[in-house]
Design a protein around this motif. Structure first.
Motif, mmCIF file in Angstrom:
data_model
loop_
_atom_site.group_PDB
_atom_site.id
_atom_site.type_symbol
_atom_site.label_atom_id
_atom_site.label_comp_id
_atom_site.label_asym_id
_atom_site.label_seq_id
_atom_site.Cartn_x
_atom_site.Cartn_y
_atom_site.Cartn_z
ATOM 1 N N LEU A 198 0.840 -1.207 0.000
ATOM 2 C CA LEU A 198 0.000 0.000 0.000
ATOM 3 C C LEU A 198 0.868 1.248 0.000
ATOM 4 O O LEU A 198 1.740 1.407 0.844
ATOM 5 C CB LEU A 198 -0.901 -0.027 1.239
ATOM 6 C CG LEU A 198 -1.827 1.164 1.481
ATOM 7 C CD1 LEU A 198 -2.883 1.246 0.390
ATOM 8 C CD2 LEU A 198 -2.489 1.031 2.856
ATOM 9 N N HIS A 199 0.630 2.140 -0.965
ATOM 10 C CA HIS A 199 1.347 3.419 -0.979
ATOM 11 C C HIS A 199 0.575 4.440 -1.802
ATOM 12 O O HIS A 199 -0.225 4.075 -2.668
ATOM 13 C CB HIS A 199 2.766 3.257 -1.532
ATOM 14 C CG HIS A 199 2.814 2.803 -2.954
ATOM 15 N ND1 HIS A 199 2.705 1.475 -3.323
ATOM 16 C CD2 HIS A 199 2.949 3.501 -4.119
ATOM 17 C CE1 HIS A 199 2.788 1.365 -4.638
ATOM 18 N NE2 HIS A 199 2.928 2.572 -5.144
ATOM 19 N N ASP A 200 0.819 5.719 -1.490
ATOM 20 C CA ASP A 200 0.129 6.754 -2.254
ATOM 21 C C ASP A 200 0.913 7.075 -3.523
ATOM 22 O O ASP A 200 2.124 6.872 -3.595
ATOM 23 C CB ASP A 200 -0.107 8.009 -1.400
ATOM 24 C CG ASP A 200 1.156 8.818 -1.174
ATOM 25 O OD1 ASP A 200 1.545 9.551 -2.090
ATOM 26 O OD2 ASP A 200 1.741 8.721 -0.071
ATOM 27 N N LEU A 201 0.196 7.580 -4.514
ATOM 28 C CA LEU A 201 0.777 7.834 -5.834
ATOM 29 C C LEU A 201 1.309 9.258 -5.984
ATOM 30 O O LEU A 201 1.766 9.636 -7.057
ATOM 31 C CB LEU A 201 -0.273 7.561 -6.911
ATOM 32 C CG LEU A 201 -0.723 6.090 -6.994
ATOM 33 C CD1 LEU A 201 -1.882 5.954 -7.978
ATOM 34 C CD2 LEU A 201 0.441 5.202 -7.410
ATOM 35 N N GLY A 202 1.225 10.031 -4.925
ATOM 36 C CA GLY A 202 1.786 11.375 -4.958
ATOM 37 C C GLY A 202 0.875 12.436 -5.528
ATOM 38 O O GLY A 202 1.292 13.577 -5.704
#
Length: 232
Positions: free
Chosen positions: A201-205
């Protein structure tokens, strides 16, 4: 409604820096304008910094804090039980905030009521909760609040993984399972994702804008129309 409760509600309605008329207050509180005028006068006489006049409206000056509140027994039970549930089942940040809230609740109670908090036999135990899930709850709550697009790997009930890009909208708690309500760009539709089935899980900026048909309100309306069914 008790008069003390009504006075408290008037102060709450006047917060926010907007002008509120006696008619509006009367409609909200289900009392006459004359009663509102009398309550406003009593609040002003007791030192509450309310500005305004009859026929114009009223506003509460910034910086005013209410004195310690009195709670009924049922309100104390609800507050303590809710805080204990969040402490057991919420995110790490939520759990810390719940613990602090319990301390603050006890701090504003008179001695005669403080003992009741320790006598409330409503408890919650969550052995299934892990630090990973707790951190994920906090992360997703913050992402939904700031509207960050996210990338994640999601495994369905048969452990089949798929890559998703989602717009997080909110979190739902189902008793033992937390799910993320999101707009899934892969499916082009709303989906609910169990937090314990997520990985990478990570944000795409970047962030997303609210679009008609893709908001949390739209999701709620859809659930009311169709009834709940799991979507992944």
């Amino acid at each position: 409604m008790r008069r003390a409760d009504r006075l408290f509600q008037i102060v709450q309605y006047l917060r926010g820096g907007r002008l509120v008329t006696a008619r509006q207050l009367g409609d909200w509180l289900e009392v006459s304008e004359r009663t509102v005028y009398r309550d406003i006068a009593d609040l002003q006489a007791s030192g509450v910094p309310i500005d305004g006049a009859a026929g114009v409206g009223y506003i509460l000056r910034d910086g005013y804090d209410l004195p310690p509140l009195m709670f009924s027994r049922d309100e104390i039970v609800a507050l303590v039980a809710g805080a204990r549930l969040i402490r057991a089942w919420g995110g790490a940040g939520m759990a810390r905030a719940a613990e602090e809230a319990l301390i603050k609740i006890e701090a504003v109670l008179p001695p005669s009521l403080k003992t009741r908090t320790s006598q409330i036999e409503v408890h919650a135990i969550a052995p299934e909760m892990t630090e990973v899930v707790r951190a994920r709850i906090d992360y997703l709550e913050a992402a939904a609040d700031s509207r960050k697009r996210l990338s994640l790997t999601y495994s369905d009930a048969d452990a089949n993984p798929s890559e998703r890009v989602v717009r997080p909208l909110g979190l739902w708690f189902w008793g033992k399972v937390w799910t993320l309500v999101a707009w899934c760009e892969l499916r082009g539709d709303f989906r609910m994702f169990r937090l314990d089935r997520m990985a990478d899980l990570h944000d795409l900026g970047d962030t997303f804008r609210q679009e008609r048909g893709k908001t949390l309100k739209d999701f709620y309306r859809l659930m009311e129309e169709q009834g709940y069914r799991e979507r992944t």
